[in-house]
Design a protein around this motif. Structure first.
Motif, mmCIF file in Angstrom:
data_model
loop_
_atom_site.group_PDB
_atom_site.id
_atom_site.type_symbol
_atom_site.label_atom_id
_atom_site.label_comp_id
_atom_site.label_asym_id
_atom_site.label_seq_id
_atom_site.Cartn_x
_atom_site.Cartn_y
_atom_site.Cartn_z
ATOM 1 N N LEU A 1 -35.536 -44.012 3.965
ATOM 2 C CA LEU A 1 -34.997 -42.628 3.767
ATOM 3 C C LEU A 1 -35.827 -42.142 2.383
ATOM 4 C CD1 LEU A 1 -33.136 -39.968 3.641
ATOM 5 C CD2 LEU A 1 -31.323 -41.351 2.227
ATOM 6 N N GLU A 2 -35.862 -43.204 1.210
ATOM 7 C CA GLU A 2 -36.660 -42.970 0.234
ATOM 8 C C GLU A 2 -38.169 -42.637 0.703
ATOM 9 O OE1 GLU A 2 -37.946 -42.420 -3.536
ATOM 10 O OE2 GLU A 2 -36.156 -42.402 -2.645
ATOM 11 N N LEU B 1 -35.864 -41.800 13.311
ATOM 12 C CA LEU B 1 -34.601 -42.659 13.441
ATOM 13 C C LEU B 1 -34.920 -44.085 12.815
ATOM 14 C CD1 LEU B 1 -34.623 -40.516 15.628
ATOM 15 C CD2 LEU B 1 -33.220 -42.214 16.922
ATOM 16 N N ALA B 2 -34.193 -44.265 11.822
ATOM 17 C CA ALA B 2 -34.180 -45.757 11.306
ATOM 18 C C ALA B 2 -33.707 -46.835 11.966
ATOM 19 C CB ALA B 2 -33.338 -45.484 9.904
ATOM 20 N N ASP B 3 -33.081 -46.774 13.110
ATOM 21 C CA ASP B 3 -32.504 -47.721 13.857
ATOM 22 C C ASP B 3 -33.378 -47.881 15.287
ATOM 23 O OD1 ASP B 3 -30.490 -50.148 14.229
ATOM 24 O OD2 ASP B 3 -30.410 -49.067 15.823
ATOM 25 N N LEU C 1 -47.225 -48.462 10.754
ATOM 26 C CA LEU C 1 -46.949 -47.248 11.534
ATOM 27 C C LEU C 1 -47.852 -47.568 12.707
ATOM 28 C CD1 LEU C 1 -45.867 -44.434 12.271
ATOM 29 C CD2 LEU C 1 -47.917 -43.523 10.858
ATOM 30 N N GLU C 2 -47.202 -47.278 13.908
ATOM 31 C CA GLU C 2 -48.128 -47.186 15.268
ATOM 32 C C GLU C 2 -47.565 -45.792 15.753
ATOM 33 O OE1 GLU C 2 -47.733 -50.216 18.084
ATOM 34 O OE2 GLU C 2 -48.188 -51.901 16.425
ATOM 35 N N SER D 1 -42.932 -45.722 5.975
ATOM 36 C CA SER D 1 -41.833 -44.435 6.374
ATOM 37 C C SER D 1 -42.334 -43.059 5.942
ATOM 38 C CB SER D 1 -40.497 -44.653 5.754
ATOM 39 O OG SER D 1 -39.985 -45.993 6.302
ATOM 40 N N ARG D 2 -43.320 -43.338 4.776
ATOM 41 C CA ARG D 2 -43.790 -42.121 4.114
ATOM 42 C C ARG D 2 -44.688 -41.815 4.875
ATOM 43 N NH1 ARG D 2 -44.435 -44.033 -0.762
ATOM 44 N NH2 ARG D 2 -46.748 -44.677 -0.309
#
Length: 330
Positions: A193-194, A241-243, A320-321, A162-163
């Motif tokens: 989020l973190e 977006l996390a979902d 990550l893609e 995510s980072r």
């Protein structure tokens, strides 16, 4: 060690009555049933003599069920691979609805003939998981992690990816980036989020609280999210977006309403399966293998049922893609 005789003495009933209560016999008054269960809980008794050995395991929801989501569907698919190999049968339970008054979680499981469980939980029901661990019932949490050393779990570690996803947007030139989370908190979304916060902090970008958004984890949630964002004069130029389903809804609404992705808005999503290839443009996404998560959760549970009582604490990778939904801000 607690016994049926001890429970009978403490509850002021016969041993036969205790047996009837513990075996969920219908011809016991509610008052007597409650006294017996209270006495049983106080002694920490769980039935062993006469308990049938079954092949049933449960997918147990401690809070709101997400069974209809692609994520849970993939977890079930992964679980089923091991279940078929070892001859297990599956039951799906809601802990809030399945327990009788006064029952411990373990008593509920044994009454239903459950040998072990894969557990799905939320931030609001983590205490239920720790309660089940304290009772000693064999289970593995899927897609969450716990500090409690008695809780076994398998989860996907999404902080680093995510980072990286947020840094990808920053590298494209975005400085106003929004983050959308589910309206129901769980550790997965909080991890995302973190990672998002870490990336912004690492590039000295201040996060505006208005850019941390909430939306239901469904297609309509994504539709409404796009409308809210595009109506703002000070809107972000990119969203994370996390979902997965929220992202699908947002991209569909963008096509319908004439919003160009990524020219008007760059979008990074999260993908549990192959949804990133089924939208236009293809979605830049942090990816996890939810089927592998279900398979590993079952493998861990099978080990606990096979007399290896060592708690399992396993993290699976995410990655990550980069596809066509992200570009430099216009």
């Amino acid at each position: 060690m607690a016994s049926v005789r001890t429970i009978a003495r403490n509850a002021g009933v016969s041993i036969t009555t205790v047996s009837r209560v513990l075996n969920n016999h219908p011809q016991v008054s509610e008052g007597v049933r409650q006294r017996v269960l209270d006495a049983s809980n106080q002694t920490g008794y769980t039935q062993t003599v006469g308990r049938k050995s079954t092949t049933n395991i449960a997918l147990l929801y401690t809070g709101e069920s997400s069974l209809g989501s692609p994520f849970d569907g993939a977890i079930l698919a992964g679980m089923s691979q091991g279940m078929e190999e070892h001859g297990y049968d599956l039951m799906i339970l809601d802990a809030r609805r399945s327990r009788n008054a006064g029952e411990t979680l373990t008593q509920m499981m044994l009454r239903k003939g459950i040998r072990g469980a894969v557990v799905r939980t939320t931030s609001a029901t983590r205490g239920t998981v720790e309660m089940l661990a304290a009772e000693g019932f064999p289970f593995v949490v899927a897609a969450d992690r716990f500090d409690d050393p008695a809780v076994s779990y398998v989860y996907s570690d999404s902080i680093a990816a995510s980072r990286e996803a947020t840094e990808h947007l920053i590298g494209l030139g975005h400085r106003r980036i929004g983050m959308c989370l589910n309206i129901v908190d769980d550790s997965d979304h909080l991890d995302r989020l973190e990672g998002f916060r870490q990336a912004l902090a690492g590039h000295d970008i201040e996060l505006d609280s208005r850019d941390v958004l909430r939306s239901p984890a469904n297609r309509e949630g994504g539709v409404q999210l796009l409308r809210r964002v595009m109506s703002r004069a000070d809107r972000p130029t990119a969203l994370f977006l996390a979902d997965p389903i929220t992202a699908v809804g947002l991209l569909s609404e963008a096509r319908r309403s004439g919003v160009s992705i990524p020219a008007d808005l760059s979008v990074v999503g999260f993908d549990d399966a192959d949804l990133r290839y089924m939208v236009c443009p293809e979605l830049t996404a942090v990816c996890q293998d939810a089927s592998a998560l279900g398979r590993e959760a079952f493998v861990a549970l099978h080990g606990l049922l096979d007399d290896d009582k060592t708690p399992v604490r396993k993290a699976l990778p995410t990655w990550l893609e980069i596809h066509g939904s992200t570009a430099s801000p216009g």
